[in-house]
Write a protein that holds these residues in place. Structure first.
Motif, PDB file in Angstrom:
ATOM      1  N   HIS A  81      70.014 -53.019  70.055  1.00  0.00           N
ATOM      2  CA  HIS A  81      69.412 -52.017  69.181  1.00  0.00           C
ATOM      3  C   HIS A  81      68.212 -51.371  69.875  1.00  0.00           C
ATOM      4  CE1 HIS A  81      65.802 -54.349  68.134  1.00  0.00           C
ATOM      5  NE2 HIS A  81      66.591 -55.422  68.099  1.00  0.00           N
ATOM      6  N   ILE A  82      67.741 -50.279  69.271  1.00  0.00           N
ATOM      7  CA  ILE A  82      66.549 -49.613  69.809  1.00  0.00           C
ATOM      8  C   ILE A  82      65.424 -49.587  68.775  1.00  0.00           C
ATOM      9  CG2 ILE A  82      67.832 -48.257  71.508  1.00  0.00           C
ATOM     10  CD1 ILE A  82      67.637 -45.847  69.628  1.00  0.00           C
ATOM     11  N   PHE A  83      65.473 -50.518  67.816  1.00  0.00           N
ATOM     12  CA  PHE A  83      64.378 -50.670  66.855  1.00  0.00           C
ATOM     13  C   PHE A  83      63.144 -51.219  67.570  1.00  0.00           C
ATOM     14  CE2 PHE A  83      67.538 -49.741  63.958  1.00  0.00           C
ATOM     15  CZ  PHE A  83      67.273 -50.033  62.634  1.00  0.00           C
ATOM     16  N   SER A  84      61.979 -50.971  66.978  1.00  0.00           N
ATOM     17  CA  SER A  84      60.707 -51.612  67.376  1.00  0.00           C
ATOM     18  C   SER A  84      60.434 -51.500  68.866  1.00  0.00           C
ATOM     19  CB  SER A  84      60.715 -53.088  66.949  1.00  0.00           C
ATOM     20  OG  SER A  84      61.004 -53.199  65.566  1.00  0.00           O
ATOM     21  N   GLY A  85      60.804 -50.358  69.456  1.00  0.00           N
ATOM     22  CA  GLY A  85      60.437 -50.103  70.845  1.00  0.00           C
ATOM     23  C   GLY A  85      61.357 -50.684  71.888  1.00  0.00           C
ATOM     24  N   ARG A  86      62.450 -51.324  71.499  1.00  0.00           N
ATOM     25  CA  ARG A  86      63.408 -51.779  72.509  1.00  0.00           C
ATOM     26  C   ARG A  86      64.264 -50.606  72.974  1.00  0.00           C
ATOM     27  NH1 ARG A  86      65.722 -57.665  70.465  1.00  0.00           N
ATOM     28  NH2 ARG A  86      63.692 -58.577  69.957  1.00  0.00           N
ATOM     29  N   SER A  87      64.872 -50.745  74.142  1.00  0.00           N
ATOM     30  CA  SER A  87      65.689 -49.647  74.650  1.00  0.00           C
ATOM     31  C   SER A  87      66.687 -50.159  75.673  1.00  0.00           C
ATOM     32  CB  SER A  87      64.790 -48.567  75.279  1.00  0.00           C
ATOM     33  OG  SER A  87      65.506 -47.360  75.455  1.00  0.00           O
ATOM     34  N   HIS A  88      67.497 -49.259  76.182  1.00  0.00           N
ATOM     35  CA  HIS A  88      68.456 -49.577  77.241  1.00  0.00           C
ATOM     36  C   HIS A  88      68.849 -48.291  77.945  1.00  0.00           C
ATOM     37  CE1 HIS A  88      71.598 -48.169  74.465  1.00  0.00           C
ATOM     38  NE2 HIS A  88      71.082 -48.977  73.548  1.00  0.00           N
ATOM     39  N   ASP A  89      69.363 -48.443  79.139  1.00  0.00           N
ATOM     40  CA  ASP A  89      69.629 -47.293  80.000  1.00  0.00           C
ATOM     41  C   ASP A  89      70.613 -46.291  79.409  1.00  0.00           C
ATOM     42  OD1 ASP A  89      69.436 -45.971  82.743  1.00  0.00           O
ATOM     43  OD2 ASP A  89      71.585 -46.338  82.577  1.00  0.00           O
ATOM     44  N   PRO A  90      71.757 -46.689  78.815  1.00  0.00           N
ATOM     45  CA  PRO A  90      72.691 -45.672  78.324  1.00  0.00           C
ATOM     46  C   PRO A  90      72.083 -44.728  77.289  1.00  0.00           C
ATOM     47  CG  PRO A  90      73.796 -47.784  78.490  1.00  0.00           C
ATOM     48  CD  PRO A  90      72.343 -48.045  78.708  1.00  0.00           C
ATOM     49  N   ALA A  91      71.263 -45.260  76.377  1.00  0.00           N
ATOM     50  CA  ALA A  91      70.647 -44.402  75.364  1.00  0.00           C
ATOM     51  C   ALA A  91      69.648 -43.442  75.999  1.00  0.00           C
ATOM     52  CB  ALA A  91      69.970 -45.250  74.291  1.00  0.00           C
ATOM     53  N   ILE A  92      68.854 -43.952  76.929  1.00  0.00           N
ATOM     54  CA  ILE A  92      67.867 -43.101  77.605  1.00  0.00           C
ATOM     55  C   ILE A  92      68.574 -41.987  78.376  1.00  0.00           C
ATOM     56  CG2 ILE A  92      66.068 -43.041  79.381  1.00  0.00           C
ATOM     57  CD1 ILE A  92      65.561 -46.046  78.662  1.00  0.00           C
TER      58      ILE A  92
END
Length: 457
Positions: A81-92
């Motif tokens: 998930h991208i809640f609470s400031g988490r992220s990952h390369d595909p979404a970016i």
């Protein structure tokens, strides 16, 4: 008698946009596999998929690159998930790619799982923005009669189709509907397309003034209307509408769920039709429908309002579990790569003349009142009398009968309200396959014409 698989379906599934009672006897057409622009039922019969599924399977069926993109991402990071400031390369990477190809300057992107969710989010963001800016009265959103924007409570309210409101207690407050821009059906005698557009713009201005411009937040529109009839707007329409919106500080939401990613021969329908949106909804062809993904592309003024609201509340209280799902984003990135590498959008522009020539030939058919399209999308209106535009009794369901004959001929199309047929094939369709589509449609129309002669006078 229904097959075992069909009988199991009838006893287990609810089918959207289906007469549920009649369906219990008719049962489903069960599709087993797809290849290119064709799908195959459980008996092995091929059908040319003339609707690209639901306006969405732009690259056709069984594209190995998209399958492999999903497999690789699922092995690496199947979910995050991208809640609470988490992220990952595909979404970016996908957000960056969307900003790069957007038809207007875009600041940020928020992800969801469908066009309905995207347009639902648009409503919430319009309200949020005006609250954050200290304009709590500026909340009304104007959509159009026969517009289609989804089926959530808010997006179904935007949708201007009676069946989407009946028994659902919709539309909700602050949703308004202005006139449908269908020149063939609603223009006055002798009224040019440009004059019709000017009249509709004047009607919109009258509505805004009547409601009070300080209460009207946004206007939402599809470049070419989809489920409302596959309706191409009249000449000068969006230029005239845009001038009214600018005059009263009403934002334009472009619903690019169907027209985005090449359908009209441009990357976005807005580019083809003179729209200058503030925010944009996309879905469907963003992954060629191989994965459920939607997005809202947001301009800088809205983002600044979101920052202000977040400072006030302490968080931005919106998002979905699957916002920016890594596997869907990976498939979308591969889809965008294929569009660019294989010049899919340019290919649509190149095939458009042949598509429209074959479409225009149908206007000589006794059943056809209007046959109009743009890019690789078209709408056909079936009428009882071409000279007077007289329609058949809706209870006869003539367009539905035509779709049934199409299916027997090995062609999948969709009937829409007002006895209209929609055509929206995969973007990879060849000119030979375009001919196959219209040849089968022609035979189905001939059979429909013969059937109409059995109807009561």
């Amino acid at each position: 008698m229904l097959t075992n698989l069909a009988a199991r379906d009838v006893e287990t599934l609810i089918h959207p946009y289906t007469h549920l009672d009649k369906f219990r006897e008719a049962g489903p057409l069960v599709i087993e596999r797809g290849e290119g622009v064709h799908v195959f039922d459980t008996g092995g019969k091929p059908y040319l998929e003339g609707m690209a599924g639901l306006w969405c399977t732009s690259l056709g069926y069984s594209n190995r690159e998209l399958v492999e993109a999903a497999r690789e991402q699922m092995e690496k990071l199947p979910f995050q998930h991208i809640f609470s400031g988490r992220s990952h390369d595909p979404a970016i990477a996908l957000a960056e790619a969307l900003k790069e190809i957007a038809p207007v300057p875009i600041s940020k992107v928020t992800f969801c799982s469908s066009g309905s969710e995207a347009n639902d989010t648009q409503v919430k963001l319009a309200w949020y923005m005006n609250n954050a800016l200290g304009r709590p009265r500026k909340k009304k959103i104007i959509a159009r009669v026969k517009g289609y924007h989804g089926v959530t409570v808010a997006s179904a309210s935007l949708t201007g189709l009676p069946a989407n409101h009946a028994l659902f207690d919709l539309p909700i407050q602050n949703i308004l509907h202005t006139s449908c821009p269908h020149h063939y059906r609603y223009a006055e005698a002798g009224e040019t397309e440009e004059a019709f557009s000017a009249r509709l713009a004047a009607e919109l201005e009258e509505m805004i003034l009547r409601e009070d411009p300080d209460t009207v937040a946004a206007f939402i529109a599809e470049p070419v209307m989809g489920a409302g009839g596959a309706l191409v707007p009249p000449k000068g329409y969006f230029e005239a509408i845009g001038a009214v919106l600018a005059k009263y500080d009403v934002r334009l939401i472009a619903d690019e769920v169907i027209c985005g990613f090449g359908r009209l021969g441009t990357m976005f329908g807005s580019e083809r039709l003179g729209m200058t949106p503030n925010t944009i909804s996309v879905a469907k062809a963003i992954t060629s429908a191989y994965m459920p993904l939607g997005a809202v592309m947001i301009d800088e003024p809205m983002y600044q309002a979101m920052l202000a609201g977040s400072r006030e509340v302490g968080t931005f209280g919106h998002g979905f579990t699957y916002s920016g799902h890594p596997t869907t984003c990976a498939v979308a990135l591969k889809t965008l790569e294929i569009y660019a590498r294989d010049k899919i959008v340019e290919g649509v522009a190149a095939k458009e003349p042949h598509f429209l020539r074959r479409l225009a030939m149908l206007e000589d058919h006794p059943l056809v009142g209007e046959a109009r399209g743009l890019g690789l999308i078209a709408g056909i209106e079936l009428v009882a009398d071409g000279a007077t535009k007289r329609q058949y009794d809706p209870k006869a369901m003539v367009a539905a009968k035509a779709v049934g004959f199409c299916q027997e001929e090995g062609l999948i199309l969709r009937n829409l309200m007002g006895d209209r047929l929609a055509i929206c094939p995969p973007l990879i369709i060849s000119e030979a396959e375009i001919d196959e589509l219209f040849d089968k449609l022609g035979r189905a129309l001939d059979r429909t014409l013969e059937w109409t002669r059995t109807l009561p006078a």
